[in-house]
Design an enzyme around this catalytic site. Structure first.
Site, mmCIF file in Angstrom:
data_model
loop_
_atom_site.group_PDB
_atom_site.id
_atom_site.type_symbol
_atom_site.label_atom_id
_atom_site.label_comp_id
_atom_site.label_asym_id
_atom_site.label_seq_id
_atom_site.Cartn_x
_atom_site.Cartn_y
_atom_site.Cartn_z
ATOM 1 N N LYS A 102 0.972 -1.300 0.062
ATOM 2 C CA LYS A 102 0.067 0.312 0.076
ATOM 3 C C LYS A 102 0.650 1.218 0.204
ATOM 4 C CE LYS A 102 -4.685 0.578 0.378
ATOM 5 N NZ LYS A 102 -5.426 -0.385 -0.401
ATOM 6 N N GLY A 214 -20.735 6.475 2.070
ATOM 7 C CA GLY A 214 -19.636 6.590 1.236
ATOM 8 C C GLY A 214 -20.225 6.480 -0.164
ATOM 9 N N GLY A 216 -18.123 7.756 -3.025
ATOM 10 C CA GLY A 216 -16.964 7.578 -4.007
ATOM 11 C C GLY A 216 -17.273 6.651 -4.745
ATOM 12 N N ALA A 218 -16.309 3.028 -5.213
ATOM 13 C CA ALA A 218 -17.007 2.121 -4.638
ATOM 14 C C ALA A 218 -18.530 2.429 -4.236
ATOM 15 C CB ALA A 218 -16.016 1.383 -3.978
HETATM 16 N N1 GLU Z 1 -7.049 -0.022 -3.588
HETATM 17 C C1 GLU Z 1 -7.655 -1.204 -3.901
HETATM 18 C C2 GLU Z 1 -7.818 -2.306 -2.672
HETATM 19 O O1 GLU Z 1 -7.843 -1.557 -1.664
HETATM 20 C C3 GLU Z 1 -7.185 -2.051 -5.086
HETATM 21 C C4 GLU Z 1 -5.869 -2.500 -5.061
HETATM 22 C C5 GLU Z 1 -5.434 -3.029 -6.433
HETATM 23 O O2 GLU Z 1 -6.079 -3.091 -7.391
HETATM 24 O O3 GLU Z 1 -4.240 -3.384 -6.425
HETATM 25 O O4 GLU Z 1 -8.164 -3.462 -2.777
#
Ligand code: GLU
Length: 409
Positions: A102, A214, A216, A218
């Site tokens: 991350k 939320g 956004g 998603a």
């Molecule tokens: N940010 C998204 C997650 O938390 C997608 C991560 C990705 O596609 O690598 O799952």
């Protein structure tokens, strides 16, 4: 320190169920690398501002590190580390060959112009370029980053290495090799899991009402999909407040209002942000940030089902309270794994040069999500544990198998 401690609680509980040794458990609780940088960005007014940035890489026993980058004022090392760890678990739950990662930049992106955001994204790619790449660590969008952010990062990275590398990042615009279906993948994956669960419970979607926290990418798409399934959306919130309607919110109109006015409060009448958790609804869908359902807020929640589209929305204490009262929580590491699953499809397309049609992406996504749900639900039933414990049992089993095969534990 909370977020990473919460992750460890989930690991400890699954490690006990699996009978893992202390050495194995500790190996599952340690990031491989915590990278930090200060990003200096030229602002439009001629000044320069510096923003702290992070990239955490967590367990590559199953494949290259994978996970999004968020731009958020509260992003810090603890939060980014916990989210990286959860990515390793998530990829193992759905059986895709990636580890966890991350990234985060401590910044309020709403205060930046499009040009400043582009320069920030490029500064991030430059700072961490040595550690990124299609076979090492593959970023993606997360909170307040978009396909445009990914385009800036890809372009900067390719300039640096002097060649094309479309598989170094996912969630790209279609024009740069992004995948069809990636923009709605997180919500679509969550809905596929919810459908499988409702089938198990022999419950008709139209008999449930839903509150969605939320709006956004998603959250908005999930609200749309739930409304299409015939559910009454009685509450829908963003960071400005909660829209409420016992008869059901007109989701499309509300989202168009938000699009035009930036936030619900500037478009319609809203109640406080906490109201979304206090409204009577059979299904609660947290699709915003971490730690929304806590020991205190969970008291007011009436929902029988919780679909965690956000990462880490429920603290371990709230989780135990929900399990004790017989509520079913579909945990983040399963519910929101659709995003990274379609990222995997995008990565395959980037490496092979193939272009998948939307039907192929959608069918493969549903198949992956529903078979992961089946495996998790079977473990939960066999061991009489929550779906979260079961998902961690499944994932830690896969991670330790890979680590043992490599002689790492
Ligand atoms: N940010 C998204 C997650 O938390 C997608 C991560 C990705 O596609 O690598 O799952």
């Amino acid at each position: 320190m909370a977020a990473f401690e919460h992750f460890k609680e989930h690991v400890d509980s699954a490690a006990r169920l699996l009978g893992l040794s202390d050495t194995e458990r500790q190996a599952l609780e340690k990031p491989d690398r915590v990278l930090r940088a200060d990003l200096s960005v030229a602002l439009d007014d001629g000044n320069t501002e510096t923003f702290p940035a992070y990239r955490v890489q967590f367990n590559n026993a199953r494949g290259p590190y994978k996970g999004g980058i968020r731009f958020h004022p509260e992003a810090d090392e603890d939060e980014v580390s916990a989210l990286a760890a959860m990515m390793a678990v998530k990829c193992a739950v759905v059986g895709i060959p990636f580890g966890g990662a991350k990234g985060g930049v401590t910044v309020d992106p709403k205060k930046l112009s499009a040009g400043e955001r582009d320069r920030l994204a490029r500064a991030y790619a430059r700072a961490f370029a040595d550690h990124l790449g299609p076979d090492s660590d593959i970023p993606a969008p997360d909170v307040y980053t978009t396909s445009e952010t990914m385009a800036s990062m890809l372009d900067e990275y390719e300039r640096l290495i002097g060649k094309s590398a479309p598989a170094m990042i996912t969630g790209k615009p279609l024009s740069l090799g992004g995948s069809l279906g990636r923009d709605t993948a997180t919500a679509d994956g969550a809905i596929a899991v919810l459908e499988a669960l409702l089938e198990d419970e022999q419950l008709d979607a139209a008999s449930l009402s839903a509150a969605v926290q939320g709006a956004g990418n998603a959250g908005a798409h999930a609200a749309r999909r739930l409304a299409h399934m015939g559910m009454n959306i009685v509450a829908l919130s963003d960071s400005s407040g909660t829209l409420l309607s016992p008869e059901g919110i007109e989701v499309e109109a509300a989202l168009a209002g938000k699009q035009a006015h930036k936030e619900f409060a500037a478009w319609g009448e809203v109640a406080g942000v906490e109201k979304v958790m206090e409204t009577e609804a059979g299904l609660f869908v947290p699709a915003a940030l971490e730690e929304q359902l806590t020991k205190d807020t969970v008291e007011a929640l009436r929902a029988k089902y919780v679909l965690e589209i956000a990462n880490g929305p429920t603290t371990p204490e709230a989780d135990r309270a929900l399990f004790a009262r017989g509520a079913t929580v579909i945990p983040d590491v399963l519910a929101n794994a659709g995003g990274v699953t379609v990222s995997y499809f995008e990565w395959i397309q980037g490496r092979t040069g193939e272009r998948w049609e939307l039907n192929r992406v959608s069918a493969a996504l549903s198949r992956t999500m529903q078979s992961a749900y089946r495996e998790v639900a079977d473990i939960a039933r066999a061991r009489s544990v929550s779906l979260r414990d079961a998902a961690y049992v499944l994932a830690l089993g896969r991670l330790t198998d890979a680590m043992r095969a490599r002689g790492r534990c």
